[in-house]
Design an enzyme around this catalytic site. Structure first.
Site, short mmCIF file in Angstrom:
data_model
loop_
_atom_site.label_atom_id
_atom_site.label_comp_id
_atom_site.label_asym_id
_atom_site.label_seq_id
_atom_site.Cartn_x
_atom_site.Cartn_y
_atom_site.Cartn_z
N GLU A 7 65.33 58.92 12.09
CA GLU A 7 65.43 59.24 13.51
C GLU A 7 64.50 58.29 14.25
OE1 GLU A 7 64.16 62.96 15.47
OE2 GLU A 7 65.27 63.88 13.84
N ASP A 67 57.91 67.21 23.53
CA ASP A 67 56.99 66.77 22.49
C ASP A 67 55.57 67.28 22.69
OD1 ASP A 67 58.55 65.14 20.65
OD2 ASP A 67 58.97 63.92 22.42
#
Ligand SMILES: Cc1ncc(COP(=O)(O)O)c(C=O)c1O
Lengths: 427, 269
Positions: B53, B64
């Site tokens: 990824e 995040d």
């Protein structure tokens, strides 16, 4: 529709009540190609719950009555419309009317939205409220409502802003809120929103994110606009009473766009009334240091909605700049993007210097110290008045008072030569 | 190889796929290429990631936690540009692993969804994970991805309703990304119990493989998740390891995790 017809139509309106006015977004929250929900899947269920609960609440006479009561008995509505004759003399001799949101409890328009959402939090049975704040006005308003309604309150505020607005930090803490400084990214409003969203994802089961402006994912732009529409509704009645007619233009400052969309909606069906939003021109549009998303940004997605925003060639969000913390934001609410594209509203930018000139001028001519955010709208009125001449009637949304800005003003104008009251010393 | 084939092959080996994340350009573009290679290589004993990824660093990464925020910020400060993504994807494709890109929506919106899909496919990318694009808003993306034969990897969350799980599974391809906990990325001390339940609920709606991410940080976690999911996704822990021990540490960690996803491979009936 004639002015008189729409006048009676609107007279029935009450704060927060469902009055579909033909300007609502589609069910997915789209205003044309703007708005929508560019959000993590984890938050979609909460947004759906909020949209449902808000739909029910605004059709519930009990909720509407309770909000009306709070706005009247607690916030002090209706706010007056004050004619500013001496100021108007500097605006090409135009008649200038000030919508006095500065006189609301907590000192700005923000309380309208906060009381509505806080009542909704109670209705949803949540206990914890989080909010972002730039200037601190929304944080103070949120902390206030949470104190009143016995809710836990956490406010995220960029570390840059906790310095610029140290007194508001103290206010929030006094009111029982926890203020969390955010030092990621540019450490201003956009980063405070990012941090609040991160908190929300992790705590959504018992937490409501009380967004402070008419931006974000659906239903926020619609809900926040409706909660501020009372500004426009009152203004329209008041200006009709004062002058017997509608104004030539309604002027407001635009950060995320809540005070502007609120006052604009009182006049949106009056095609003869120009709706003019003033953005933060900072050090000038050419300097690259400003917060003028509509005037010089491009479409993109930020904080859950598609709208205009400031970004670089790679679609990285640019850092905004303004002397006023409340306008220091690289995005803008999606309905403004729509109004800009359709031409129903027009947007311009005023620089820090123009805003500060208007800030001092209003203080000296009217004895009213405005918030620096609102001073951008006043600077816009000075320009429009000069363009339109003495026949013109202008309504300016004075979205807040300037107490919180005295530190900035003292430095800007050198009012305290020894620099005795700086942000440094207050902490 | 397609993502479909990667998951099919792993299933044939009776194990979950290992999916590793790092931001492109972290800490610099050449360093990140080394890290991605190490992540695939593993050690002499065990191979590393099956799927890589590649994160597109973004200024406002709301999904995040601090680890990935800081790493992406570092990549940006070191001058990472979106156009460099495609070269990185090519080098990952050359390793034989399956490259997918994880990106917030605005950079793609700005690049132009069709141009982005075209350039990614040309570089050998297989799909895109979109943490802040739900299928409800994805018409333009779905068209572009179909046109250029890229997989559309959407997220599902513990809060997703059955209706949304069905809708998201219907719109997705390649695999579904199950965000195991309500929260942002970041290594956690245990794998949330809600992960197993979410995978179970998701499977009721789809034949697509389901990968589990958020919080996996050890070979133990990987082995645990591998028992109920088709893919084990590790991000923040790779970033931390890269910071501490560079490419050698990343290779070692990938091999550890690789052993984790293989641990129970023979015991599954
Ligand atoms: C007094 C005042 N006016 C305006 C704004 C800008 O917000 P908005 O554009 O949502 O009205 C703020 C924000 O903090 C504010 O405090």
């Amino acid at each position: 529709m004639t002015a008189r017809d729409s006048d009676t139509a609107r007279r029935a309106a009450t704060p927060g009540e469902a009055t579909p006015d033909g300007h609502d977004p589609d069910p997915g929250g789209h205003f044309g190609s703007y708005g929508g929900r560019f959000m993590p899947e984890a938050l979609i269920a909460a947004q759906d719950e909020l949209a449902d609960e808000y739909e029910k609440a605004r059709n519930d006479p009990e909720f509407v009555a309770e909000l009306e009561r709070l706005l009247r008995d607690y916030a002090g509505r209706p706010s007056p419309l004050t004619e500013a004759e001496r100021f108007g003399a500097h605006a090409g001799g135009a008649r200038v009317f000030l919508k006095r949101e500065d006189l609301n409890h907590t000192g700005s328009h923000k309380i309208n939205n906060v009381l509505g959402q806080a009542l909704l939090v109670k209705r949803m049975g949540k206990r914890r409220v989080i909010a972002e704040t730039g200037a601190g006005q929304h944080g103070v308003a949120t902390a206030t409502a949470c104190a009143l309604l016995d809710l836990d309150c956490v406010v995220y505020m960029g570390a840059t802003d906790t310095e610029r607005q140290a007194l508001n930090v103290a206010r929030m803490r006094l009111l029982g809120a926890e203020v969390r400084p955010v030092d990621t990214g540019s450490a201003t409003l956009k980063d405070a929103i990012n941090e609040a969203l991160r908190d929300w994802v992790a705590n959504v089961a018992d937490t409501h994110y009380l967004l402070g402006t008419a931006a974000g994912a659906h239903p926020f732009p619609l809900m926040v606009r409706n909660l501020h529409r009372i500004i426009g509704e009152e203004s329209r009645e008041q200006v009709l009473r004062h002058t017997g007619g509608l104004p030539d233009a309604v002027v407001a400052c635009v950060g995320g766009g809540s005070n502007a969309i609120g006052i604009f909606h009182g006049f949106i069906d009056d095609p003869g009334v120009r709706l003019v939003g003033m953005e933060a021109g900072g050090h000038g549009l050419d300097s690259g240091e400003h917060g003028a998303a509509l005037t010089s940004g491009t479409p993109g997605t930020l904080h859950g909605a598609r709208s205009y925003l400031l970004q670089d060639e790679d679609g990285q969000i640019a850092e905004a700049y303004s002397i006023s913390a409340g306008l220091d934001y690289p995005g803008v609410g999606p309905e403004h993007a729509w109004l800009a594209d359709t031409g129903r509203a027009e947007y311009r930018a005023v620089t820090d210097d123009e805003a500060m000139h208007a800030f001092r001028l209003l203080s000296r001519t009217e004895g009213i110290i405005p918030a620096i955010e609102s001073a951008h709208a006043l600077a816009g009125a000075l320009r429009l008045g000069a363009e339109l001449g003495p026949e013109a009637v202008l309504v300016v949304n004075l979205s807040g008072r300037g107490d919180k800005d005295m530190d900035t003003a003292a430095q800007y104008f050198g009012l305290v030569p020894e620099a005795g009251i700086t942000g440094e010393d207050q902490r | 190889m397609s993502l479909h084939e990667v998951f099919r092959d792993c299933a044939a080996q009776r194990r979950a796929a290992l999916i590793g994340y790092l931001p492109a350009g972290f800490p610099t573009v050449p360093d990140s290429v080394e890290l991605f290679r190490a992540m695939v290589r593993g050690d002499g004993d065990t191979a590393g990631c099956d799927v890589v990824e590649i994160g597109l660093p973004y200024s406002d990464p709301v999904m995040d936690g601090p680890t990935i925020q800081t790493a992406s910020g570092e990549a940006l400060r070191n001058g990472f540009r979106v156009r460099q993504l495609f070269d990185i994807v090519s080098t990952v494709a050359e390793t034989g692993a399956a490259p997918v890109v994880m990106t917030y929506w605005n950079p793609v919106h700005h690049y132009g969804p069709d141009a982005f899909a075209r350039d990614l496919a040309a570089a050998g990318g297989l799909g895109v994970i979109t943490p802040d694009l739900v299928p409800d808003e994805a018409d333009e993306w779905l068209a572009a991805a179909r046109q250029h034969r890229l997989d559309r990897i959407f997220l599902v969350a513990p809060s997703s309703t059955e209706r949304r799980l069905a809708m998201t599974a219907g719109a997705g391809s390649g695999f579904l990304y199950a965000a195991s906990v309500m929260g942002v990325t970041g290594a956690r001390d245990s794998v949330s119990g809600s992960a197993r339940e979410l995978v179970r609920r998701t499977r009721a709606h789809t034949e697509l493989p389901v990968g589990v991410g958020l919080g996996v940080r050890t070979a133990e976690h990987a082995a645990e998740v591998a028992q109920f999911a088709d893919g084990v996704i590790v991000g923040s822990a790779f970033v931390e390891r890269a910071r501490q021990d560079g490419a050698a540490g990343v290779a070692e960690f990938a091999a550890d995790l690789g052993r984790g996803v293989r641990r129970n491979s023979t015991s599954i009936p």
